[in-house]
Enzyme design. Structure first.
Site, short mmCIF file in Angstrom:
data_model
loop_
_atom_site.label_atom_id
_atom_site.label_comp_id
_atom_site.label_asym_id
_atom_site.label_seq_id
_atom_site.Cartn_x
_atom_site.Cartn_y
_atom_site.Cartn_z
N ILE A 55 0.87 -1.17 0.00
CA ILE A 55 0.00 0.00 0.00
C ILE A 55 0.91 1.22 0.00
O ILE A 55 2.06 1.15 0.42
CB ILE A 55 -0.99 0.02 1.18
CG1 ILE A 55 -0.27 -0.03 2.53
CG2 ILE A 55 -1.99 -1.11 1.08
CD1 ILE A 55 -1.21 0.05 3.73
N ASP A 56 0.40 2.34 -0.48
CA ASP A 56 1.22 3.54 -0.65
C ASP A 56 1.76 4.04 0.69
O ASP A 56 1.15 3.84 1.74
CB ASP A 56 0.41 4.65 -1.31
CG ASP A 56 -0.04 4.29 -2.71
OD1 ASP A 56 0.60 3.41 -3.33
OD2 ASP A 56 -1.03 4.89 -3.18
N ARG A 57 2.88 4.76 0.61
CA ARG A 57 3.49 5.34 1.82
C ARG A 57 2.49 6.18 2.59
O ARG A 57 2.41 6.11 3.82
CB ARG A 57 4.70 6.21 1.42
CG ARG A 57 5.39 6.86 2.60
CD ARG A 57 6.25 8.04 2.16
NE ARG A 57 7.43 7.62 1.45
CZ ARG A 57 8.66 7.62 1.98
NH1 ARG A 57 8.85 8.01 3.23
NH2 ARG A 57 9.70 7.25 1.26
#
Length: 216
Positions: A55-57
């Site tokens: 999942i994105d930062r």
């Protein structure tokens, strides 16, 4: 400390509530990441857990890790087959007219020297499909639940911005940016044959409450 953010654990799987701002893979700048903290998540096992998906930062919430190679292979295959049920909450920088819908918009990667890389809608790209439902409306924003049926990079972010025409609040690439991106992986269900499913739900993020949507 990631060991304090465990939502589910058994002999095969760990699910953590990844905080927003923490990268999953090791960044080039050497800043902290979930990958660099795996030693904190052994819980008595000699083998380090492996990260199953990304999942994105700037996205918080459910991140699945496997505790042995056989489980890792099965979990990865389940993601590839679309068998994993994921749910996200997002605050949108606008209010959809409809109560629910589906974005069916193929995606591809594009890059430029000026802006770096990003994803965009592209009929020739990889198929991507996301269902959505409005949970709460305010004057200029809405709390929306997203159910991605595929797992493309930045899928929900692009489907909100391009497919719905309303970007996620705080999105630095597809929206106006801001102090925090309002996207949260609230739940994950991994089916397992012959065993109880991996089921995890992340708590309500504080930044959502600070933005005026408090369901905690």
């Amino acid at each position: 400390m990631l060991e304090d953010r465990v939502l589910f654990i058994d002999g095969e799987a760990i699910v953590i509530d990844k905080p927003a701002g923490l990268a999953v893979d090791r960044p080039r700048d050497g800043s902290p990441s979930a990958e660099s903290m795996l030693e904190d998540l052994t819980f008595g096992f000699q083998r380090l857990p492996q990260i199953v998906h990304r999942i994105d930062r700037d996205t918080s919430g459910c991140l699945l890790l496997s505790r042995n190679p056989k489980a890792h292979k099965r979990f990865h295959q389940a993601f590839e087959a679309g068998e994993v049920t994921k749910r996200y909450f997002a605050i949108l920088d606008g209010v959809p007219e409809e109560d629910s819908g589906t974005v069916d918009l193929a995606l591809s990667k594009t890059s430029s020297a000026a802006n770096g890389w990003r994803m965009r809608g592209d009929p020739k790209g990889k198929a991507a499909r996301t269902r959505w439902k409005v949970l709460e409306r305010q004057a200029h924003r809405a709390l929306v639940s997203f159910y991605p049926e595929t797992g493309r990079t930045h899928q929900i972010r692009v489907h909100a911005a391009e497919g719905m025409g309303i970007p996620i609040m705080g999105d630095p690439v597809y929206g106006a940016g801001g102090p925090a991106m309002m996207l949260h992986a609230v739940s994950l269900v991994m089916p397992r044959a012959g065993k109880n499913d991996v089921i995890a739900e992340a708590p309500w993020p504080e930044r959502f409450a600070e933005a005026g949507f408090d369901r905690g």
